[in-house]
Write an enzyme that holds these catalytic residues in place. Structure first.
Site: not given
Ligand SMILES: Cc1cc2nc3c(=O)[nH]c(=O)nc-3n(C[C@H](O)[C@H](O)[C@H](O)COP(=O)(O)O)c2cc1C
Length: 337
Positions: A169, A171
Site C-alpha cells: 500500500c 498510503n
C-alpha cells in the site's frame, strides 16, 4: 447504451468519489438481483483453480472496494470469480483526511490516498461470520507490526477462503521505513506455522531498475516463504493536488501496460509454478486475455468496475469465453496452480 451507463453512472459521477463509493456499498446491502445485474457468463471453459480454490471465472474483485467485508456475498453474486475484502488491520483506522479520492475520467483512472480506513479485524470477522458465504472470498490484511499481522490473520482466516497480504500500500508506512525483506520473511515464517488456508502476497509495481530489483526480491522471498501466489500489482505512487495529503496511488487505465509487463517479468523470474493475479487497469476482455497470455492465472479489477459499472462482468466473462471458444481451449488446464 445500457441502463447503467445512461442513468446510474451519471448519478454516481455527480457525487464526490467517496460519496459515490458509499452509495455503491449501500446499494450492495439491498436484496437486488445481483446475478442479473452483473450478468456474468457461466461457462465451464472459464473455470480456473487458484491455489486449490475452484473459481467460476478468473475475474476477481481487487481489495479496497469492500473495505468492511460487508458485501462480499453481493459482489460474489454479481459474478466475480472471487472477491477480496479489506484491507483490514488489527485495530480500526480512520484513514487519511479527505478529500482522499480524485477521479481522472478522461484517463479512466483515479488517485486515492485512503490510508486503509477499516473497522478493525474483530469487527470485520463478526461481519464475515454473519454474511452468507456465496462464493470464494479473501481478506486483505496489512499491519506494520509482526504481532498485529499475526493477530489479524488469526482472527480473519477462519471466515475466508484465503488471505491476501498487502505488502504494497502506497498510503501507509509499511514498506518505507523498515527492512522490507526481513519483515516479509519473518512474517511468512510465523504465518507458515499457523495458517491453514492459501496466502497470497500483493506486491508493489515497478518501473525503474532499482524498483524492479526490490520487487523481484520480495517476490522471491514470498515464494520461498511458502506464499501460494502473488498479486501484481497495487497502485503507482503519484502527486495529486486534489488530495488533502498531496500524494496517493494511481489506479485504472494508466496502469495497464505496466501490469502486463510486470506480470511477464515476475513470471519469467519465478517460473511457471506460482500463480500470479494481474491487477491494474483491467477494463476489457482483451485486457484479461493479455494478462493471461503474460502469465497470469487470474485478474483483479477495481477501477474498471467504477468506470464501466457492474456489466463489466458480463463483458469480461463473455468476451473471454468467446475468445477461448475460438481457440477451443479452457482456462483450467492452462493456468498455473
Ligand atoms: C479507492 C481505492 C482504495 C483502495 N484500497 C485498497 C486497499 O485497501 N488494499 C489494497 O490492497 N488495494 C487497495 N486499492 C488498490 C486496488 O486493489 C488495485 O490494486 C488498484 O486500484 C489497481 O487496480 P485497478 O486499476 O483495477 O483499480 C485501492 C484502490 C482504490 C482506487
Amino acid at each position: 447504451m445500457g441502463l447503467y451507463r445512461a442513468v446510474v453512472q451519471p448519478l454516481f459521477f455527480a457525487l464526490p468519489p467517496e460519496g459515490a463509493h458509499h452509495l455503491a456499498n449501500r446499494l450492495l446491502g439491498l436484496p437486488l438481483p445481483w446475478e442479473r445485474i452483473g450478468g456474468a457468463r457461466a461457462d465451464p471453459a472459464l473455470e480456473v483453480t487458484l491455489a486449490g480454490i475452484r473459481l467460476a471465472n478468473p475475474v476477481g474483485l481487487a481489495a479496497g472496494f469492500d473495505k468492511t467485508c460487508a458485501h462480499l456475498d453481493a459482489l460474489g453474486r454479481l459474478g466475480f470469480g472471487y472477491a477480496v475484502g479489506g484491507t483490514i488491520t488489527r485495530a480500526p483506522r480512520a484513514g487519511n483526511p479527505k478529500p482522499r479520492i480524485v477521479r481522472h475520467r478522461v484517463r479512466g483512472s483515479m488517485v486515492n490516498a485512503m490510508g486503509l480506513p477499516n473497522p478493525g479485524a474483530e469487527v470485520a470477522a463478526r461481519t464475515l461470520a454473519r454474511t452468507p458465504h456465496v462464493g470464494p472470498r479473501f481478506a486483505s490484511i496489512a499491519d506494520e507490526a509482526l504481532e498485529d499481522a499475526l493477530a489479524t490473520h488469526a482472527v480473519l482466516e477462519p471466515h475466508v477462503d484465503a488471505i491476501e497480504l498487502n505488502a504494497s500500500c502506497p498510503n501507509v508506512s509499511w514498506g518505507r521505513d523498515r527492512d522490507n525483506e526481513a519483515h516479509l520473511r519473518g512474517l511468512l515464517r510465523e504465518l507458515g506455522a499457523r495458517r491453514t488456508k492459501p496466502l497470497f502476497v500483493k506486491l508493489p509495481p515497478f518501473r525503474a531498475q532499482v524498483e524492479r530489483e526490490v520487487v523481484l526480491a520480495l517476490a522471491r522471498i514470498a515464494v520461498e516463504g511458502g506464499a501460494d501466489g502473488l498479486v501484481c500489482s497495487n497502485t503507482r505512487p503519484v502527486a495529486d493536488a486534489g488530495l488533502a495529503v498531496g500524494t496517493g496511488g494511481l489506479s485504472g487505465r494508466a496502469l495497464f501496460d505496466d501490469t502486463v509487463r510486470i506480470v511477464s517479468e515476475v513470471r519469467a523470474e519465478l517460473g511457471a509454478a506460482v500463480p500470479i493475479s494481474a491487477c491494474g487497469g483491467v477494463f476489457t476482455a482483451e485486457d484479461v486475455l493479455a494478462c493471461l497470455r503474460a502469465g497470469a492465472t487470474t485478474v483483479q479489477v477495481y477501477t474498471g468496475l467504477v468506470y464501466r459499472g457492474p456489466r463489466v462482468l458480463r463483458e469480461l466473462t463473455s468476451g473471454l469465453a468467446d475468445a477461448l471458444g475460438r481457440t477451443a481451449t479452457g482456462l483450467g488446464s492452462s493456468a498455473a496452480e
